[in-house]
Design an enzyme around this catalytic site. Sequence first.
Site, PDB file in Angstrom:
ATOM      1  N   ASN A  88      32.576  29.788  46.877  1.00 26.69           N
ATOM      2  CA  ASN A  88      32.682  28.452  47.475  1.00 26.69           C
ATOM      3  C   ASN A  88      31.652  28.324  48.592  1.00 26.69           C
ATOM      4  O   ASN A  88      31.385  29.308  49.303  1.00 26.69           O
ATOM      5  CB  ASN A  88      34.104  28.259  48.031  1.00 26.69           C
ATOM      6  CG  ASN A  88      34.388  26.825  48.364  1.00 26.69           C
ATOM      7  OD1 ASN A  88      34.018  26.330  49.419  1.00 26.69           O
ATOM      8  ND2 ASN A  88      35.021  26.120  47.454  1.00 26.69           N
ATOM      9  N   GLU A 105      39.635  39.643  40.147  1.00 29.06           N
ATOM     10  CA  GLU A 105      40.959  40.247  39.918  1.00 29.06           C
ATOM     11  C   GLU A 105      42.050  39.233  40.237  1.00 29.06           C
ATOM     12  O   GLU A 105      43.049  39.110  39.512  1.00 29.06           O
ATOM     13  CB  GLU A 105      41.156  41.479  40.807  1.00 29.06           C
ATOM     14  CG  GLU A 105      40.173  42.615  40.569  1.00 29.06           C
ATOM     15  CD  GLU A 105      38.910  42.516  41.414  1.00 29.06           C
ATOM     16  OE1 GLU A 105      38.424  41.388  41.654  1.00 29.06           O
ATOM     17  OE2 GLU A 105      38.405  43.560  41.820  1.00 29.06           O
TER      18      GLU A 105
HETATM   19  N1  THU Z   1      34.399  40.299  44.406  1.00 34.51           N
HETATM   20  C1  THU Z   1      35.309  40.334  43.389  1.00 34.51           C
HETATM   21  O1  THU Z   1      35.350  39.432  42.539  1.00 34.51           O
HETATM   22  N2  THU Z   1      36.173  41.357  43.346  1.00 34.51           N
HETATM   23  C2  THU Z   1      36.213  42.369  44.251  1.00 34.51           C
HETATM   24  O2  THU Z   1      37.131  43.176  44.220  1.00 34.51           O
HETATM   25  C3  THU Z   1      35.123  42.518  45.212  1.00 34.51           C
HETATM   26  C4  THU Z   1      34.315  41.298  45.433  1.00 34.51           C
HETATM   27  C5  THU Z   1      33.468  39.169  44.472  1.00 34.51           C
HETATM   28  C6  THU Z   1      33.722  38.245  45.613  1.00 34.51           C
HETATM   29  C7  THU Z   1      32.358  37.627  45.807  1.00 34.51           C
HETATM   30  O3  THU Z   1      32.227  36.518  44.914  1.00 34.51           O
HETATM   31  C8  THU Z   1      31.386  38.705  45.370  1.00 34.51           C
HETATM   32  O4  THU Z   1      32.151  39.636  44.631  1.00 34.51           O
HETATM   33  C9  THU Z   1      30.715  39.402  46.515  1.00 34.51           C
HETATM   34  O5  THU Z   1      31.626  39.834  47.455  1.00 34.51           O
END
Ligand code: THU
Length: 157
Positions: free
Chosen positions: A55, A65
Amino acid sequence: MSASTWSLQPDDRQRLVKGAFAAKEFAYCRYSNFRVGAALLTTTGQVITGANIENASYGGTICAERTALVKAVSEGIRSFTALAVVTDVASAISPCGMCRQVIREFCALSMPILLVPADYEKRLAGGEPDGGIKETSIGELLPDSFGPEDLELPRDG
Ligand code: THU
């Protein structure tokens, strides 16, 4: 890692990993350019996927997750047997702290969590039997955690 990579049937494992890779394609990550895909295997054998959704107000970002879990739970599905997570990094990347707590809410402490490297297929083709997957669990990732049962404990005062 104490849980075994082979705790899942090979076809379920393959479907789950495939689901996580497919979900990664839908990542909306224009700020970090860090794609994440997640897939949950339900007790009825369904695979429910999620990707990270960022966002412009960065705090509004939802990890892959949590996307998968919220999709499932909002459709009445709360029983899971495994989770797989994949990124574009050629090593196994582990869920963030906030996701660990949300996983803790809905998944058994010993439920297999597969951390899948981006080069999984290449590793498999190269003869690595598990394709470089690291298997863990929320019990390992979030030791001494706080969970729903704690709210049921008798209170003194
Ligand atoms: N991110 C995830 O989708 N899962 C995680 O467990 C770690 C981080 C995403 C959030 C953000 O869009 C990007 O990775 C960088 O932090």
